[in-house]
Scaffold this motif. Structure first.
Motif, PDB file in Angstrom:
ATOM      1  N   GLY A  42      51.119  72.935  97.587  1.00 62.56           N
ATOM      2  CA  GLY A  42      49.764  73.268  97.963  1.00 62.56           C
ATOM      3  C   GLY A  42      49.024  74.170  96.996  1.00 62.56           C
ATOM      4  O   GLY A  42      47.897  74.575  97.291  1.00 62.56           O
ATOM      5  N   LYS A  43      49.627  74.483  95.864  1.00 67.51           N
ATOM      6  CA  LYS A  43      48.999  75.366  94.895  1.00 67.51           C
ATOM      7  C   LYS A  43      48.856  74.673  93.545  1.00 67.51           C
ATOM      8  O   LYS A  43      49.549  73.704  93.245  1.00 67.51           O
ATOM      9  CB  LYS A  43      49.803  76.655  94.737  1.00 67.51           C
ATOM     10  CG  LYS A  43      49.961  77.448  96.019  1.00 67.51           C
ATOM     11  CD  LYS A  43      50.569  78.807  95.771  1.00 67.51           C
ATOM     12  CE  LYS A  43      49.593  79.720  95.048  1.00 67.51           C
ATOM     13  NZ  LYS A  43      50.136  81.098  94.903  1.00 67.51           N
ATOM     14  N   ALA A  96      58.897  78.235  93.580  1.00 67.81           N
ATOM     15  CA  ALA A  96      58.140  77.133  93.001  1.00 67.81           C
ATOM     16  C   ALA A  96      59.094  76.238  92.227  1.00 67.81           C
ATOM     17  O   ALA A  96      60.245  76.598  91.964  1.00 67.81           O
ATOM     18  CB  ALA A  96      57.049  77.656  92.061  1.00 67.81           C
ATOM     19  N   ALA A  97      58.589  75.074  91.861  1.00 70.83           N
ATOM     20  CA  ALA A  97      59.262  74.259  90.865  1.00 70.83           C
ATOM     21  C   ALA A  97      58.825  74.729  89.488  1.00 70.83           C
ATOM     22  O   ALA A  97      57.627  74.868  89.228  1.00 70.83           O
ATOM     23  CB  ALA A  97      58.919  72.782  91.063  1.00 70.83           C
TER      24      ALA A  97
END
Length: 132
Positions: A42-43, A96-97
């Motif tokens: 979502g970012k 995060a990835a």
């Protein structure tokens, strides 16, 4: 075939440390400008930092984002021509990835940039999850 492979992600508790590795194939990674970026669900993509390719008379210089510069370190490992992202004091906001990417630019000088759009080759990513 130019490829990048990220590794080293995993689950870590808040306050912990983790080191990620970016390995390149089909090119000599230390010569090229490389960025680390991350993306959480979502970012938008967020640059973590970058490092310039090495020239004959200089080593590439790193540059960090404001959100990570006090805790993250980017360094080349010349023993295996990989790029490391050393992370400490991790928090949930770091979940995060994580990806490394290159623009495949040679002889660009000792600096790098954090605008992501021109880093158009990246790997599959490695997931970092910071949680208790």
């Amino acid at each position: 075939q130019v490829q990048l492979v990220e590794s080293g992600g995993g689950l870590v508790q808040p306050g912990g440390s983790l080191t990620l590795t970016c390995a390149g194939s089909g090119f000599h990674l230390p010569y090229y400008r490389v960025v680390w970026f991350r993306q959480a669900p979502g970012k938008e993509r967020e640059a973590v930092g970058c490092i310039a390719g090495d020239g004959r008379s200089y080593r590439g210089v790193p540059l960090y984002s404001d959100s990570t510069k006090s805790r993250f370190t980017i360094a080349k490992d010349y023993s295996d021509n990989t790029l490391k992202l050393q992370m400490k004091d991790l928090g949930p906001e770091d979940t995060a990835a994580y990806y490394c990417a290159t623009d495949l630019v040679l002889k660009a000088g000792p600096g790098c940039y954090l605008t992501l759009q021109k880093y158009d080759r990246w790997g599959q990513g490695t997931q970092v999850t910071v949680a208790s």
